[in-house]
Scaffold this active site. Structure first.
Site, short mmCIF file in Angstrom:
data_model
loop_
_atom_site.label_atom_id
_atom_site.label_comp_id
_atom_site.label_asym_id
_atom_site.label_seq_id
_atom_site.Cartn_x
_atom_site.Cartn_y
_atom_site.Cartn_z
N CYS A 423 34.80 35.70 -44.65
CA CYS A 423 35.62 36.61 -45.45
C CYS A 423 35.02 38.00 -45.53
O CYS A 423 35.71 38.97 -45.84
CB CYS A 423 35.82 36.03 -46.85
SG CYS A 423 37.01 34.68 -46.90
N ASP A 478 52.17 33.05 -32.90
CA ASP A 478 51.46 33.39 -31.68
C ASP A 478 50.46 34.51 -31.97
O ASP A 478 50.67 35.30 -32.91
CB ASP A 478 52.44 33.85 -30.59
CG ASP A 478 52.02 33.38 -29.20
OD1 ASP A 478 50.80 33.27 -28.98
OD2 ASP A 478 52.90 33.12 -28.37
#
Length: 772
Positions: A423, A478
């Site tokens: 993160c 995608d």
């Protein structure tokens, strides 16, 4: 976990792909600066070399031989290449304003856009004359003239060239020589040539080529007269009408085509931006090629006027300014003193006469036309062009780059910054907020969406959409690395690619979530990259009325982007892969070849025009094609992407339980794809896709066909593959072409599958046409 990186800290933007910038890019490729992102903004993928242009018009060189291909050059320099037209500058905020894309931020700017013939002061010239620049437009008209002349050599042709400088003289001689050859190749005599071909050259001064010695002027005048070119000296053109040149003296000449090769001029936006310019609008620079009014702006070539060393607008100066411009751009980035540049007073001119000879002149020294002088000129020009076709291996960065103030320490080949993963690698919230605010201001959604319960406007952890009870939710995702060095175009390509699954299933896009990886950079540079990327994606999403409602951003080694797309479909309108029926025809809506072309681009083996055509195809949305296919009764559909045509076709075949007779010769192919495949350049996934060849019953008979490798070439933002009734095929293809899908065509027949046989058979073109 931490990772080493060299973040982007400075943006060097080059406007124009002229001779000087071509040399600068080559030198930055050989001596890169870590932490510097170079962006070239130019109107075309290639740039003409002025030294060989007259020879090209005369027929001695083809297009590729006299143009510098900027695509492999930019790739060599690790530069972003933006194909667009610059229309203005915001110097206060350091932004370049383009015609068709968001503004481009810069820290350091260099301008090398050449010049254009002055047409503003003569009524009708802009409407009816063909300017010598941009060269692409000049050549477009010239090619058409040659073609028409070749087909109808007996018809009379009159050309007018306004401007008797070196450019106008060479143009007249080259055009006359080429057209004379066209006559002779068709068995026509010289006597039949003169009444049918007439060339007029207008010069407002009393002498031709006023910047040259009088010995050259006399020699050129004699040569033009001998060659039958009508020279009008002291004639100032005051008006241009359709097929007519009118002079102040009253002389009026009717002609088929008018070419404008007068004194150079500069675009108005330079002065409007606040740059110091001379009376003609050219940028005033000091001895270090630095703007007098804005030290962070440099200029070179015809567009620049060196105040201490005024020189004619000639290509020889642009070429020689390449190295000093590179040195000073590099020095200002490194925080070093700049070096002065002094252009030579005299220079050698080799003037081609269009007939395989050339005139040599330097100062008062002049040699008359001779073949040996042409061979000398040809050797010099070819040697210069080889510098851009035979690019050396990239050098190692050695200098330390100092960019105070900066949140990062100086960069070098041996130094780096440690960045967090997980993160900790997320793009900062402030950067993201700025980008989203800018995009919402520039590309607002046209209508309020009641189905967006929670979107980007709220700080909640997830987006919430309302789904109608009578529809199905269609979802797809995608993501991939960038394949082009332009984040704005990449954003559009990615959005088209990701949305295609929605269109292929007969659904309407509803919303999208984005995931983006931005190269390590200073916060302002991260913001600029993310802004360009999301601007492109949002442009496409807004066109489909599918708003961006959320996403995730992270930093990484290279640019990557993807979308999760949501769509809605009525249950009875849903298209699937398993709906193919015997007796139907397969329609393919786009040409193949993006995999091999971009693999070639990575190896600097792809021409810019090939990549241009591929990008144009990838920017074409499949939405309208899907609607058209459904109109003509499509029963099954998919989009052709990573598995290649055969891989996706096999998914349809297996789901439908049918067989297919596929015709290789009808498969549409992108320009250049066959050539790169012949060179053995394949996408990295091509070998895996090739495994599908086991489904082809007779592949041994066809594997040497030039189109065969295209069956396994992975596509990015490829076309749709759909089955429709055979009686609808011709009408469907015609409408697809009319809608802009020019490569559309019927490529296969669907048959019953015979147990124990391979489902794919390759057949000849005539078999498909007979069934249609």
């Amino acid at each position: 976990m931490q990772q080493n990186l060299q973040p982007i800290i400075k943006d060097l933007v080059l406007i124009g792909g002229g001779h000087t910038h071509a040399i600068v890019l080559r030198m930055f490729g050989m001596k890169p600066l870590p932490g510097v992102r170079i962006t070239l903004i130019t109107e075309s993928y290639d740039t003409p070399y002025s030294g060989m242009l007259p020879g090209h018009i005369a027929g001695f060189y083809n297009h590729d031989q006299c143009h510098i291909d900027l695509q492999p050059l930019a790739r060599f320099a690790q530069a972003q290449l933006y194909i667009d037209r610059v229309v203005g500058l915001d110097l206060e905020n350091k932004k370049v304003i383009c015609a068709h894309r968001p503004a481009v931020a810069f820290d350091l700017l260099s301008i090398d856009i050449g010049s254009t013939p002055a047409t503003i002061s003569v009524p009708g010239a802009a409407e009816y004359a063909i300017p010598a620049k941009p060269v692409s437009q000049l050549l477009k008209h010239w090619y058409q003239i040659v073609e028409n002349f070749a087909h109808k050599p007996q018809e009379s042709l009159t050309l007018a060239i306004v401007g008797g400088g070196a450019g106008g003289v060479e143009l007249a001689l080259s055009m006359q020589a080429h057209l004379e050859i066209e006559k002779r190749t068709r068995g026509l005599t010289d006597e039949s040539l003169m009444p049918n071909l007439t060339i007029h050259l207008f010069q407002r001064n009393a002498e031709l080529m006023p910047n040259y010695h009088h010995s050259v002027q006399y020699l050129v005048h004699q040569l033009l007269t001998k060659r039958g070119i009508q020279v009008h000296l002291g004639e100032s053109v005051c008006k241009v009408e359709p097929n007519k040149v009118i002079c102040e003296s009253g002389l009026t000449v009717e002609c088929n085509h008018i070419f404008w090769v007068t004194a150079a001029s500069a675009p108005l936006w330079l002065k409007a931006a606040g740059l110091a310019t001379d009376e003609q609008g050219f940028i005033l620079v000091n001895d270090r090629l630095q703007s007098l009014s804005h030290p962070h702006v440099f200029a070179a070539g015809d567009i620049a006027t060196i105040v201490n060393y005024p020189r004619p607008k000639a290509g020889v100066f642009a070429v020689r300014q390449g190295k000093p411009l590179f040195e000073n751009l590099r020095r200002i980035l490194l925080g070093k003193p700049l070096k002065p540049y002094k252009p030579q007073k005299q220079y050698l001119s080799l003037i081609g006469t269009g007939d395989g000879r050339a005139i040599a002149t330097r100062g008062s020294f002049t040699l008359p036309p001779h073949k040996l002088l042409w061979h000398w000129k040809d050797w010099i020009d070819r040697r210069f062009m080889k510098r851009f076709s035979n690019l050396p291996e990239m050098g190692e960065p050695k200098d330390k780059v100092k960019f105070p103030p900066s949140p990062y320490p100086p960069l070098s080949h041996s130094s780096s910054v440690m960045r967090c993963a997980g993160c900790g690698s997320k793009v900062g919230s402030t950067v993201l907020e700025k980008v989203l605010y800018r995009i919402k201001q520039e590309q607002p959604i046209r209508e309020e969406r009641q189905d967006i319960v929670i979107g980007l406007d709220t700080p909640d952890d997830a987006a919430v959409m309302q789904v109608p009870a009578n529809k199905l939710m269609v979802q797809t995702v995608d993501y991939f690395r960038t394949l082009i060095n332009d984040p704005y175009i990449f954003g559009q390509i990615s959005a088209n690619h990701c949305l295609s699954d929605i269109f292929a299933m007969g659904a309407t896009p509803q919303s999208a979530l984005a995931i983006a990886t931005i190269p390590y950079a200073a916060p302002a540079k991260v913001e600029e990259t993310l802004y360009q990327l999301l601007s492109g994606a949002v442009k496409v999403l807004n066109q489909t009325q599918a708003p961006l409602i959320g996403g995730h951003t992270t930093e990484g080694a290279e640019l990557g982007f993807g979308l999760t797309c949501n769509g809605l479909a009525y249950p009875d309108k849903l298209l699937r892969k398993g709906g193919m029926q015997p007796g139907q025809v397969l329609i393919l809506t786009k040409a193949l070849g993006t995999g091999t072309l971009f693999a070639a681009d990575m190896h600097r083996q792809a021409k810019g025009c090939w990549i241009d055509a591929a990008v144009e195809s990838m920017l074409l949305s499949n939405q309208v094609a899907a609607t058209c296919l459904m109109k003509y009764g499509a029963t099954a559909c998919t989009d052709v992407t990573g598995f290649g045509l055969l891989g996706h076709l096999m998914e349809m075949v297996q789901a439908s339980g049918v067989a297919v007779e596929l015709q290789l010769e009808t498969i549409p192919v992108l320009p250049g794809a066959r050539k790169t495949l012949q060179k053995g350049i394949f996408s990295s996934i091509h070998p895996e896709n090739l495994r599908a060849s086991r489904y082809i019953a007779n592949f041994e008979q066809w594997e040497d066909h030039p189109n065969y490798p295209l069956l396994f070439d992975p596509q990015t933002s490829g076309g749709l593959l759909a089955s429709i009734p055979v009686e609808q095929a011709n009408s469907c293809v015609a409408e697809l072409k009319a809608l802009g899908y020019e490569s559309s065509g019927a490529i296969a027949l669907i048959k019953k599958h015979v147990a124990g046989t391979q489902p794919i058979t390759l057949i000849h073109h005539s078999s498909v046409r007979q069934d249609l």
